[in-house]
Design a protein around this motif. Structure first.
Motif, PDB file in Angstrom:
ATOM      1  N   TYR A   1       0.842  -1.198   0.000  1.00 27.84           N
ATOM      2  CA  TYR A   1       0.000   0.000   0.000  1.00 27.84           C
ATOM      3  C   TYR A   1       0.878   1.249   0.000  1.00 27.84           C
ATOM      4  O   TYR A   1       1.932   1.268   0.635  1.00 27.84           O
ATOM      5  CB  TYR A   1      -0.867   0.046   1.257  1.00 27.84           C
ATOM      6  CG  TYR A   1      -1.783  -1.145   1.449  1.00 27.84           C
ATOM      7  CD1 TYR A   1      -1.306  -2.343   1.974  1.00 27.84           C
ATOM      8  CD2 TYR A   1      -3.132  -1.072   1.123  1.00 27.84           C
ATOM      9  CE1 TYR A   1      -2.136  -3.438   2.155  1.00 27.84           C
ATOM     10  CE2 TYR A   1      -3.975  -2.164   1.304  1.00 27.84           C
ATOM     11  CZ  TYR A   1      -3.470  -3.340   1.818  1.00 27.84           C
ATOM     12  OH  TYR A   1      -4.297  -4.419   2.007  1.00 27.84           O
TER      13      TYR A   1
ATOM     14  N   TYR B   1       0.384   5.355   1.039  1.00 31.90           N
ATOM     15  CA  TYR B   1      -0.444   6.373   1.676  1.00 31.90           C
ATOM     16  C   TYR B   1       0.313   7.696   1.631  1.00 31.90           C
ATOM     17  O   TYR B   1       1.536   7.726   1.487  1.00 31.90           O
ATOM     18  CB  TYR B   1      -0.713   6.020   3.156  1.00 31.90           C
ATOM     19  CG  TYR B   1      -1.559   4.788   3.387  1.00 31.90           C
ATOM     20  CD1 TYR B   1      -0.989   3.523   3.392  1.00 31.90           C
ATOM     21  CD2 TYR B   1      -2.925   4.891   3.631  1.00 31.90           C
ATOM     22  CE1 TYR B   1      -1.753   2.385   3.615  1.00 31.90           C
ATOM     23  CE2 TYR B   1      -3.702   3.753   3.865  1.00 31.90           C
ATOM     24  CZ  TYR B   1      -3.103   2.515   3.855  1.00 31.90           C
ATOM     25  OH  TYR B   1      -3.863   1.399   4.084  1.00 31.90           O
TER      26      TYR B   1
ATOM     27  N   PRO C   1      -2.866   9.344   7.743  1.00 30.90           N
ATOM     28  CA  PRO C   1      -2.517   8.901   6.396  1.00 30.90           C
ATOM     29  C   PRO C   1      -3.747   8.735   5.511  1.00 30.90           C
ATOM     30  O   PRO C   1      -4.804   8.310   5.986  1.00 30.90           O
ATOM     31  CB  PRO C   1      -1.838   7.549   6.640  1.00 30.90           C
ATOM     32  CG  PRO C   1      -1.348   7.621   8.046  1.00 30.90           C
ATOM     33  CD  PRO C   1      -2.377   8.429   8.776  1.00 30.90           C
TER      34      PRO C   1
ATOM     35  N   PHE D   1      -5.083   6.935   1.910  1.00 30.54           N
ATOM     36  CA  PHE D   1      -4.799   5.864   0.964  1.00 30.54           C
ATOM     37  C   PHE D   1      -4.588   6.395  -0.446  1.00 30.54           C
ATOM     38  O   PHE D   1      -5.323   7.272  -0.909  1.00 30.54           O
ATOM     39  CB  PHE D   1      -5.980   4.884   0.972  1.00 30.54           C
ATOM     40  CG  PHE D   1      -5.956   3.856  -0.121  1.00 30.54           C
ATOM     41  CD1 PHE D   1      -6.733   4.014  -1.259  1.00 30.54           C
ATOM     42  CD2 PHE D   1      -5.137   2.740  -0.024  1.00 30.54           C
ATOM     43  CE1 PHE D   1      -6.722   3.081  -2.270  1.00 30.54           C
ATOM     44  CE2 PHE D   1      -5.122   1.795  -1.036  1.00 30.54           C
ATOM     45  CZ  PHE D   1      -5.915   1.968  -2.162  1.00 30.54           C
TER      46      PHE D   1
ATOM     47  N   TYR E   1      -3.205   0.350  -3.867  1.00 21.45           N
ATOM     48  CA  TYR E   1      -2.986  -0.979  -3.295  1.00 21.45           C
ATOM     49  C   TYR E   1      -2.580  -1.942  -4.398  1.00 21.45           C
ATOM     50  O   TYR E   1      -3.215  -1.997  -5.455  1.00 21.45           O
ATOM     51  CB  TYR E   1      -4.270  -1.447  -2.612  1.00 21.45           C
ATOM     52  CG  TYR E   1      -4.416  -2.941  -2.453  1.00 21.45           C
ATOM     53  CD1 TYR E   1      -5.422  -3.632  -3.120  1.00 21.45           C
ATOM     54  CD2 TYR E   1      -3.566  -3.658  -1.623  1.00 21.45           C
ATOM     55  CE1 TYR E   1      -5.583  -5.000  -2.975  1.00 21.45           C
ATOM     56  CE2 TYR E   1      -3.727  -5.028  -1.468  1.00 21.45           C
ATOM     57  CZ  TYR E   1      -4.735  -5.700  -2.147  1.00 21.45           C
ATOM     58  OH  TYR E   1      -4.880  -7.048  -1.997  1.00 21.45           O
TER      59      TYR E   1
ATOM     60  N   ALA F   1      -4.520  -3.321  -7.643  1.00 19.72           N
ATOM     61  CA  ALA F   1      -5.900  -3.771  -7.467  1.00 19.72           C
ATOM     62  C   ALA F   1      -6.848  -2.637  -7.128  1.00 19.72           C
ATOM     63  O   ALA F   1      -8.057  -2.758  -7.325  1.00 19.72           O
ATOM     64  CB  ALA F   1      -5.960  -4.843  -6.387  1.00 19.72           C
ATOM     65  N   ASP F   2      -6.312  -1.551  -6.592  1.00 17.47           N
ATOM     66  CA  ASP F   2      -7.161  -0.412  -6.240  1.00 17.47           C
ATOM     67  C   ASP F   2      -6.298   0.843  -6.290  1.00 17.47           C
ATOM     68  O   ASP F   2      -5.407   0.996  -5.462  1.00 17.47           O
ATOM     69  CB  ASP F   2      -7.754  -0.604  -4.846  1.00 17.47           C
ATOM     70  CG  ASP F   2      -8.710   0.518  -4.438  1.00 17.47           C
ATOM     71  OD1 ASP F   2      -8.794   1.548  -5.151  1.00 17.47           O
ATOM     72  OD2 ASP F   2      -9.366   0.374  -3.387  1.00 17.47           O
TER      73      ASP F   2
ATOM     74  N   PRO G   1      -5.396  -8.446   2.356  1.00 20.69           N
ATOM     75  CA  PRO G   1      -6.462  -7.599   2.891  1.00 20.69           C
ATOM     76  C   PRO G   1      -6.944  -8.113   4.240  1.00 20.69           C
ATOM     77  O   PRO G   1      -7.147  -9.313   4.418  1.00 20.69           O
ATOM     78  CB  PRO G   1      -7.560  -7.718   1.833  1.00 20.69           C
ATOM     79  CG  PRO G   1      -6.850  -8.088   0.593  1.00 20.69           C
ATOM     80  CD  PRO G   1      -5.702  -8.954   1.013  1.00 20.69           C
TER      81      PRO G   1
ATOM     82  N   GLU H   1      -2.921  -6.935   9.456  1.00 22.67           N
ATOM     83  CA  GLU H   1      -2.331  -5.672   9.856  1.00 22.67           C
ATOM     84  C   GLU H   1      -1.249  -5.282   8.865  1.00 22.67           C
ATOM     85  O   GLU H   1      -0.553  -6.126   8.310  1.00 22.67           O
ATOM     86  CB  GLU H   1      -1.760  -5.748  11.287  1.00 22.67           C
ATOM     87  CG  GLU H   1      -0.704  -6.802  11.499  1.00 22.67           C
ATOM     88  CD  GLU H   1      -1.304  -8.124  11.941  1.00 22.67           C
ATOM     89  OE1 GLU H   1      -2.497  -8.414  11.622  1.00 22.67           O
ATOM     90  OE2 GLU H   1      -0.583  -8.891  12.606  1.00 22.67           O
ATOM     91  N   GLN H   2      -1.168  -3.981   8.645  1.00 18.62           N
ATOM     92  CA  GLN H   2      -0.187  -3.443   7.718  1.00 18.62           C
ATOM     93  C   GLN H   2       1.003  -2.915   8.510  1.00 18.62           C
ATOM     94  O   GLN H   2       0.846  -2.290   9.552  1.00 18.62           O
ATOM     95  CB  GLN H   2      -0.813  -2.319   6.889  1.00 18.62           C
ATOM     96  CG  GLN H   2      -1.947  -2.828   6.012  1.00 18.62           C
ATOM     97  CD  GLN H   2      -2.680  -1.725   5.294  1.00 18.62           C
ATOM     98  OE1 GLN H   2      -2.140  -0.656   5.025  1.00 18.62           O
ATOM     99  NE2 GLN H   2      -3.938  -1.980   4.951  1.00 18.62           N
ATOM    100  N   TYR H   3       2.181  -3.175   7.982  1.00 17.57           N
ATOM    101  CA  TYR H   3       3.421  -2.708   8.596  1.00 17.57           C
ATOM    102  C   TYR H   3       3.985  -1.594   7.725  1.00 17.57           C
ATOM    103  O   TYR H   3       4.159  -1.769   6.524  1.00 17.57           O
ATOM    104  CB  TYR H   3       4.408  -3.862   8.755  1.00 17.57           C
ATOM    105  CG  TYR H   3       3.935  -4.843   9.792  1.00 17.57           C
ATOM    106  CD1 TYR H   3       3.120  -5.911   9.443  1.00 17.57           C
ATOM    107  CD2 TYR H   3       4.252  -4.670  11.134  1.00 17.57           C
ATOM    108  CE1 TYR H   3       2.641  -6.790  10.401  1.00 17.57           C
ATOM    109  CE2 TYR H   3       3.788  -5.547  12.103  1.00 17.57           C
ATOM    110  CZ  TYR H   3       2.970  -6.597  11.735  1.00 17.57           C
ATOM    111  OH  TYR H   3       2.496  -7.450  12.693  1.00 17.57           O
ATOM    112  N   PHE H   4       4.256  -0.470   8.376  1.00 19.70           N
ATOM    113  CA  PHE H   4       4.619   0.738   7.659  1.00 19.70           C
ATOM    114  C   PHE H   4       6.123   0.971   7.641  1.00 19.70           C
ATOM    115  O   PHE H   4       6.830   0.658   8.611  1.00 19.70           O
ATOM    116  CB  PHE H   4       3.946   1.956   8.301  1.00 19.70           C
ATOM    117  CG  PHE H   4       2.484   2.073   7.965  1.00 19.70           C
ATOM    118  CD1 PHE H   4       1.541   1.291   8.599  1.00 19.70           C
ATOM    119  CD2 PHE H   4       2.059   2.960   6.983  1.00 19.70           C
ATOM    120  CE1 PHE H   4       0.195   1.380   8.282  1.00 19.70           C
ATOM    121  CE2 PHE H   4       0.715   3.066   6.656  1.00 19.70           C
ATOM    122  CZ  PHE H   4      -0.211   2.275   7.309  1.00 19.70           C
ATOM    123  N   GLY H   5       6.583   1.568   6.559  1.00 19.20           N
ATOM    124  CA  GLY H   5       7.949   2.045   6.484  1.00 19.20           C
ATOM    125  C   GLY H   5       8.067   3.409   7.147  1.00 19.20           C
ATOM    126  O   GLY H   5       7.063   3.997   7.568  1.00 19.20           O
TER     127      GLY H   5
END
Lengths: 115, 113
Positions: free
Chosen positions: B33, B35, B43, B45, B48, B55-56, B98, B101-105
């Motif tokens: 993703y 953001y 953040p 979006f 994705y 996909a989005d 989907p 949990e998303q892990y952010f940089g």
């Protein structure tokens, strides 16, 4: 449309006291709810999530959150605050049936814990 | 293990220039993703990827923004004809898919002068 509200820009608590950071959401269908924390000059860190099951979820660093479907809320809590908990906290939601998982974030709440 | 990495950490560019921002996700994460976070905001979006495909892309603000993930790992966000309003921190996140949990940089801070 999905949305998240964090009604408090800042929350101030004394070290050792319990803390609550509020979050309400709006989403059609079943929500997946998340809390993230952002320390200065660092990236967002995942704290905890609610997908299904027990309404009280436990996460990292002693934090927990309670899902309340009737009030569409997902408040973040901790029984005893630490000065090191001072940071910016974000609540986020995605639609449970989403095929993308894109997160909608609240505006953030700054938590200030004073010694 | 290694987290999500983003380069550069800071980028200053002049209005009208082209920029590329890179994201290296966590190994094994198929979802990626992008953001954008403006000062004092959460953040927002942008796009994705599931594997190699976008996909989005419903969050991309206009056609000056484009992103690729040709081999299903590293992704590049490309911004053409930058404008001062593009100044923000661009965050990349990855997950198993989907709902996970998303892990952010750490983000790339873009400043357009």
């Amino acid at each position: 449309a999905q949305s998240v509200a964090q009604p408090e820009d800042q929350v101030n608590v004394a070290e050792g006291n319990p803390l609550t950071v509020k979050c309400t959401y709006s989403v059609s269908g079943n929500p997946y709810l998340f809390w993230y924390v952002q320390y200065p000059n660092r990236g967002l860190q995942f704290l905890l999530k609610y997908i299904t099951g027990d309404n009280l979820v436990k996460g990292s660093y002693g934090f927990e959150a309670e899902f309340n479907k009737s009030q569409t809320s997902f408040h973040l809590k901790k029984p005893s605050a630490l000065v090191s908990d001072s940071a910016l906290y974000f609540c986020a939601v995605t639609h449970g049936s989403s095929n993308t998982g894109k997160l909608i974030f609240g505006q953030g709440t700054t938590l200030q814990v004073k010694p | 293990g290694a987290g999500v990495s983003q380069t550069p950490s800071n980028k200053v560019t002049e209005k009208g220039k082209y920029v590329e921002l890179r994201c290296d996700p966590i190994s094994g994460h198929t979802a990626l993703y992008w953001y954008r976070q403006s000062l004092g905001q959460g953040p927002e979006f942008l796009i994705y990827f599931q594997g190699t495909g976008a996909a989005d892309d419903s969050g991309l603000p206009n056609d000056r923004f484009f992103a690729v993930r040709p081999e299903g790992s590293v992704s590049t966000l490309k911004i053409q004809r930058t404008e001062r309003g593009d100044s923000a921190v661009y965050l990349c996140a990855s997950s198993f898919g989907p709902g996970w949990e998303q892990y952010f940089g750490p983000g790339t801070r873009l400043t357009v002068t």
